[in-house]
Design a protein around this motif. Structure first.
Motif, PDB file in Angstrom:
ATOM      1  N   UNK A  17       0.835  -1.197   0.000  1.00 45.30           N
ATOM      2  CA  UNK A  17       0.000   0.000   0.000  1.00 45.30           C
ATOM      3  C   UNK A  17       0.868   1.244   0.000  1.00 45.30           C
ATOM      4  N   UNK A  20       2.332   2.333  -3.225  1.00 49.02           N
ATOM      5  CA  UNK A  20       1.391   2.963  -4.125  1.00 49.02           C
ATOM      6  C   UNK A  20       1.150   4.443  -3.795  1.00 49.02           C
ATOM      7  N   UNK A  21       1.114   4.777  -2.527  1.00 49.74           N
ATOM      8  CA  UNK A  21       0.890   6.189  -2.186  1.00 49.74           C
ATOM      9  C   UNK A  21       2.093   6.826  -1.517  1.00 49.74           C
ATOM     10  N   UNK A  27       0.626  11.283  -2.254  1.00 50.41           N
ATOM     11  CA  UNK A  27      -0.381  11.534  -1.235  1.00 50.41           C
ATOM     12  C   UNK A  27      -1.070  12.868  -1.449  1.00 50.41           C
ATOM     13  N   UNK A  31      -4.859  13.659  -2.404  1.00 48.59           N
ATOM     14  CA  UNK A  31      -5.618  14.520  -1.511  1.00 48.59           C
ATOM     15  C   UNK A  31      -6.364  15.608  -2.287  1.00 48.59           C
ATOM     16  N   UNK A  34      -9.303  14.262  -4.231  1.00 45.98           N
ATOM     17  CA  UNK A  34     -10.492  13.874  -3.455  1.00 45.98           C
ATOM     18  C   UNK A  34     -11.594  14.894  -3.673  1.00 45.98           C
ATOM     19  N   UNK A  35     -11.146  16.088  -3.919  1.00 49.83           N
ATOM     20  CA  UNK A  35     -12.034  17.229  -4.055  1.00 49.83           C
ATOM     21  C   UNK A  35     -12.707  17.299  -5.431  1.00 49.83           C
ATOM     22  N   UNK A  67      -5.282   4.298  -9.984  1.00 50.07           N
ATOM     23  CA  UNK A  67      -5.926   5.124  -8.958  1.00 50.07           C
ATOM     24  C   UNK A  67      -6.462   6.420  -9.532  1.00 50.07           C
ATOM     25  N   UNK A  87     -11.210   2.839  -7.767  1.00 53.95           N
ATOM     26  CA  UNK A  87     -10.156   2.263  -6.925  1.00 53.95           C
ATOM     27  C   UNK A  87      -9.449   3.353  -6.135  1.00 53.95           C
ATOM     28  N   UNK A  90     -11.122   4.417  -3.059  1.00 57.42           N
ATOM     29  CA  UNK A  90     -11.090   3.546  -1.880  1.00 57.42           C
ATOM     30  C   UNK A  90     -10.021   4.003  -0.888  1.00 57.42           C
ATOM     31  N   UNK A  91      -9.163   4.902  -1.335  1.00 59.86           N
ATOM     32  CA  UNK A  91      -8.125   5.402  -0.423  1.00 59.86           C
ATOM     33  C   UNK A  91      -8.578   6.639   0.343  1.00 59.86           C
ATOM     34  N   UNK A  94      -8.249   6.671   4.075  1.00 54.69           N
ATOM     35  CA  UNK A  94      -6.854   6.593   4.498  1.00 54.69           C
ATOM     36  C   UNK A  94      -6.176   7.948   4.333  1.00 54.69           C
ATOM     37  N   UNK A  95      -6.413   8.586   3.205  1.00 46.85           N
ATOM     38  CA  UNK A  95      -5.811   9.900   2.969  1.00 46.85           C
ATOM     39  C   UNK A  95      -6.294  10.890   4.036  1.00 46.85           C
ATOM     40  N   UNK A  97      -7.363  10.183   6.952  1.00 48.11           N
ATOM     41  CA  UNK A  97      -6.782   9.801   8.238  1.00 48.11           C
ATOM     42  C   UNK A  97      -5.334  10.289   8.328  1.00 48.11           C
TER      43      UNK A  97
ATOM     44  N   UNK B   1     -13.017  21.672   0.320  1.00 46.19           N
ATOM     45  CA  UNK B   1     -11.760  21.294   0.976  1.00 46.19           C
ATOM     46  C   UNK B   1     -10.799  22.482   1.012  1.00 46.19           C
ATOM     47  N   UNK B  14      -0.835  15.723   4.900  1.00 43.48           N
ATOM     48  CA  UNK B  14      -0.778  14.401   4.278  1.00 43.48           C
ATOM     49  C   UNK B  14       0.678  14.031   4.003  1.00 43.48           C
ATOM     50  N   UNK B  18       3.123  11.135   5.618  1.00 37.91           N
ATOM     51  CA  UNK B  18       3.784  10.183   4.742  1.00 37.91           C
ATOM     52  C   UNK B  18       5.304  10.223   4.919  1.00 37.91           C
ATOM     53  N   UNK B 101      -6.070  -2.340   3.019  1.00 36.11           N
ATOM     54  CA  UNK B 101      -6.131  -1.844   1.649  1.00 36.11           C
ATOM     55  C   UNK B 101      -5.196  -2.645   0.744  1.00 36.11           C
ATOM     56  N   UNK B 106      -3.826  -4.502  -3.686  1.00 31.45           N
ATOM     57  CA  UNK B 106      -2.559  -4.770  -4.340  1.00 31.45           C
ATOM     58  C   UNK B 106      -2.631  -6.204  -4.860  1.00 31.45           C
TER      59      UNK B 106
END
Lengths: 122, 122
Positions: A17, A20-21, A27, A31, A34-35, A67, A87, A90-91, A94-95, A97, B1, B14, B18, B101, B106
């Motif tokens: 994971x 990937x980010x 990240x 982020x 997302x918007x 993604x 897909x 789905x993050x 997590x982002x 968080x 956002x 973020x 990371x 995730x 993955x």
DNA sequence: ACCCATAGTGTCATTTTGTATACTAATGGA
DNA sequence: TCCATTAGTATACAAAATGACACTATGGGT
């Protein structure tokens, strides 16, 4: 807790994971996306620290990992729009968080949060 | 956002988060430590892909970021135990979310989960 | 004719990350 | 006596990630 598998470089799901980010800008790109849909230079302006070249690369890698979706419009001047795929979405949690964690635990942002105590949800 | 701040290298919360767990092995180290205190070679055996040197480095960085506690026992042979600090433990949910995730998204791990459908919580 | 904007690419330099290998010190076992 | 063990460090090197900066094509504005 279970053992982490035979474990070579992508030995752990955690590591997978992060691969990937974990790129330096991935990240942040995620982020911002997302918007909603963003054009290339729109993203670039949101992240002045990144060079065009790096932004291109990170976007291509995110695209390769499925993604991010890249939509090219055959116009002049060129227009390319980036958006999250299902897909990628789905993050989202997590982002968010990671953002919340950064805001409370990375010293640099702690003060910022006090002055700007917006809800940590998008 | 909200806009992502004046944005230099640690421009985003973020990105800040990371930076802290994005090192190649940090996620895995943290993951193993969720399970409890571990000695150096114990961690090393759990992650055969990493060299001593890298493991040492990653542990030192995690220590510097206050996520991991390093306890040295003046014995022979030497004994050093690593454990999560309270701050490190605040990442628990994020690490577990990354693991979940990774397991579902993955490709490499997807099959694994079907054969071993353990609960994704520690 | 000249400049701007877009979404890049090409080349090169630097930084970060990772590897290999050998070395340490004190002790217990064969 | 020799070897293994522990948790590293030292040195040297290779590879990958990142960065700086110049360059592109097209069309619109001035």
């Amino acid at each position: 807790m279970d053992r982490c598998a035979p474990n070579r470089s992508p030995g752990c799901p955690v590591e997978g994971a992060l691969d990937v980010i974990g790129g330096k800008w991935k990240g942040v790109v995620m982020y911002h996306l997302l918007d909603g849909t963003k054009r290339f230079n729109e993203l670039h302006r949101m992240m002045p620290g990144v060079t065009q070249r790096m932004l291109t690369r990170q976007l291509r890698e995110l695209e390769a990992d499925g993604l991010v979706h890249r939509e090219v419009y055959a116009e002049v001047p060129p227009r390319v729009e980036y958006s999250l795929t299902a897909k990628g979405d789905t993050l989202r949690q997590i982002i968010l968080a990671l953002k919340a964690w950064g805001e409370t635990h990375v010293p640099y942002y702690a003060y910022d949060k006090k002055q700007n105590p917006e809800r940590l949800k998008a």
